[in-house]
Design an enzyme around this catalytic site. Structure first.
Site, PDB file in Angstrom:
ATOM      1  CB  THR A   1      -0.920  -0.009   1.233  1.00 18.06           C
ATOM      2  OG1 THR A   1      -1.668  -1.237   1.263  1.00 18.06           O
ATOM      3  CG2 THR A   1      -1.865   1.180   1.240  1.00 18.06           C
TER       4      THR A   1
ATOM      5  CB  ILE B   1      -1.036  -8.900  11.876  1.00 15.67           C
ATOM      6  CG1 ILE B   1      -0.791  -9.820  10.682  1.00 15.67           C
ATOM      7  CG2 ILE B   1      -2.506  -8.530  12.041  1.00 15.67           C
ATOM      8  CD1 ILE B   1      -1.429 -11.197  10.827  1.00 15.67           C
ATOM      9  CG  ASP B   2       2.659  -9.426   8.132  1.00 17.80           C
ATOM     10  OD1 ASP B   2       2.560  -9.286   6.891  1.00 17.80           O
ATOM     11  OD2 ASP B   2       1.952 -10.206   8.788  1.00 17.80           O
TER      12      ASP B   2
ATOM     13  NE  ARG C   1      -0.712 -36.212  20.991  1.00 17.08           N
ATOM     14  CZ  ARG C   1      -2.022 -36.229  20.763  1.00 17.08           C
ATOM     15  NH1 ARG C   1      -2.737 -35.112  20.934  1.00 17.08           N
ATOM     16  NH2 ARG C   1      -2.634 -37.330  20.374  1.00 17.08           N
TER      17      ARG C   1
ATOM     18  CB  ILE D   1      -7.393 -17.134  14.451  1.00 14.26           C
ATOM     19  CG1 ILE D   1      -8.082 -18.406  14.007  1.00 14.26           C
ATOM     20  CG2 ILE D   1      -7.773 -16.755  15.887  1.00 14.26           C
ATOM     21  CD1 ILE D   1      -9.534 -18.509  14.291  1.00 14.26           C
TER      22      ILE D   1
HETATM   23  O1  F6P Z   1       0.076  -9.259   5.640  1.00  9.51           O
HETATM   24  C1  F6P Z   1      -0.792  -9.841   6.556  1.00  9.51           C
HETATM   25  C2  F6P Z   1      -0.949 -11.302   6.235  1.00  9.51           C
HETATM   26  O2  F6P Z   1      -1.848 -11.865   7.138  1.00  9.51           O
HETATM   27  C3  F6P Z   1       0.344 -12.091   6.277  1.00  9.51           C
HETATM   28  O3  F6P Z   1       0.773 -12.369   7.604  1.00  9.51           O
HETATM   29  C4  F6P Z   1      -0.063 -13.315   5.492  1.00  9.51           C
HETATM   30  O4  F6P Z   1       1.044 -14.026   4.970  1.00  9.51           O
HETATM   31  C5  F6P Z   1      -0.890 -12.671   4.372  1.00  9.51           C
HETATM   32  O5  F6P Z   1      -1.451 -11.487   4.924  1.00  9.51           O
HETATM   33  C6  F6P Z   1      -2.024 -13.546   3.863  1.00  9.51           C
HETATM   34  O6  F6P Z   1      -2.519 -12.897   2.688  1.00  9.51           O
HETATM   35  P1  F6P Z   1      -4.058 -13.085   2.217  1.00  9.51           P
HETATM   36  O7  F6P Z   1      -4.924 -12.371   3.215  1.00  9.51           O
HETATM   37  O8  F6P Z   1      -4.079 -12.435   0.859  1.00  9.51           O
HETATM   38  O9  F6P Z   1      -4.314 -14.561   2.214  1.00  9.51           O
END
Ligand code: F6P
Length: 346
Positions: free
Chosen positions: A117, A138-139, A174, A268
């Site tokens: 973005t 979130i990353d 486990r 989630i």
């Molecule tokens: O960028 C946020 C994220 O949730 C990443 O952690 C993940 O790899 C990706 O988006 C998943 O992408 P999409 O929502 O297009 O499946």
């Protein structure tokens, strides 16, 4: 009589993966624009797609009530990349955006999103649009800021999941593997792995090997700890025909014979209401972005540096990732406490 200063008309969009806090950011931008600066706010639908199609809603103050705690985004989102060349070689999308921007009489656009973005926002700024970016994901991997909103909420969700895995790992003796999102970055796995007491944490930024992972698990068994929690970032090196968690679980089961189960936490981590910290951060970013517009500070992304609000030029942000440093202080401390990063026997 003095000319009435025409209230600015601004656009706002949310793009890329959704996360808790987006609506808090929209609220921060919108309420500051309306209450403090008398601006009109147009909310564009589904990220950059809305700028291309010209689909928007005028966001009155009433539309911003009750959304602070709401997950997701009231505007919708998409992963539309307007500057990506179309298969037939032409690409009219940037022109459509510029035309809509002019036709709607916009003075500026606030783009809320992650790396992709911000890259598009930077290109739009180079095309002459007044743009301000807000870092969201979130990353937590957006270059130029210490923290993105969405991250704290995802850490909370992932940590809660890891806490729950401890009890079942212990009961069944486990090895439990949990795969955490984060794309190419390991921030989410690192923070939730430490907060959740993970015994082994595998990050994309640190080369791991299965021998180290298995030796750690076997040494825990010898220390009368017949269970382990392995936190795996989705971006680690693994065969693409299976999940990272499955790859690690199969290897551990094969080489140690210890019963192993895996959980891919997935989406989630992107759902639900934002934590109070994310609400505050998103509100700070949103309100500051509008202040930047009022002050004519365009072509920038709002950022946090040492907990202080600042701005960085968008052209410095686009196309870069902020990854976990291999000698990050948290990694150093975790190693001293016996946490394995799967690289002790490289
Ligand atoms: O960028 C946020 C994220 O949730 C990443 O952690 C993940 O790899 C990706 O988006 C998943 O992408 P999409 O929502 O297009 O499946």
């Amino acid at each position: 009589m003095n000319d009435v200063v025409k209230p600015k008309r601004i656009g706002i969009l949310t793009a890329g993966g959704d996360c808790p806090g987006l609506n808090a950011a929209i609220r921060g931008v919108g309420k500051t624009a309306i209450v403090e600066y008398g601006m009109e706010v147009l909310g564009f639908h589904a990220g950059y797609s809305g700028l291309i199609s010209g689909k928007y809603n005028v966001l009155k103050e009433s539309a911003l009530s009750g959304i602070l705690t709401l997950g997701g985004t009231i505007l919708g989102t998409s992963r539309e990349k307007p500057f990506k060349m179309a298969k037939n070689g032409d690409n009219l999308k940037p022109e459509k955006i510029k035309k809509n921007y002019a036709k709607l009489g916009l003075d500026a656009v606030v783009c809320i999103g992650g790396n992709g973005t911000m890259k598009t926002a930077s290109l739009l700024a180079q095309e002459g649009l007044n743009v301000v970016g807000i870092p969201k994901t979130i990353d937590n991997d957006v270059w130029g800021t210490d923290v993105t909103f969405g991250f704290d909420s995802a850490v909370q969700i992932a940590t809660d999941a890891i806490d729950r895995l401890h009890t079942t790992a212990n009961s069944h003796q486990r090895v439990m593997i949990i795969e955490i999102m984060g794309h190419h970055a390991g921030w989410l796995a690192l923070y939730s792995g430490l907060a959740g007491g993970g015994d082994i944490i595998l990050l994309p930024e640190l080369e791991y090997n299965i021998r180290s992972v298995c030796k750690k698990i076997e040494s825990r068994y010898e220390d009368n700890k017949p269970y382990s929690i392995v936190v795996v970032a989705e971006g680690i090196e693994h065969p693409k025909d299976k999940s990272a968690a499955s790859h690690i679980a199969e290897a551990i089961q094969t080489y140690t014979g210890i019963e192993t189960r895996e959980t891919v936490l997935g989406y989630i981590q992107r759902g639900g209401s934002p934590t109070p910290m994310d609400r505050i951060l998103a509100t700070r970013y949103g309100s500051f972005a509008t202040q930047c517009i009022a002050e004519g500070n365009f072509g920038t992304m709002v950022a946090i540096k040492d907990n202080e609000l600042t701005t960085v030029p968008l052209e410095e942000v686009g196309g870069k990732l902020r990854l976990v440093e291999s000698d990050h202080g948290l990694i150093q401390k975790a190693r001293k406490m016996g946490v394995s990063f799967g690289d002790e026997f490289l």
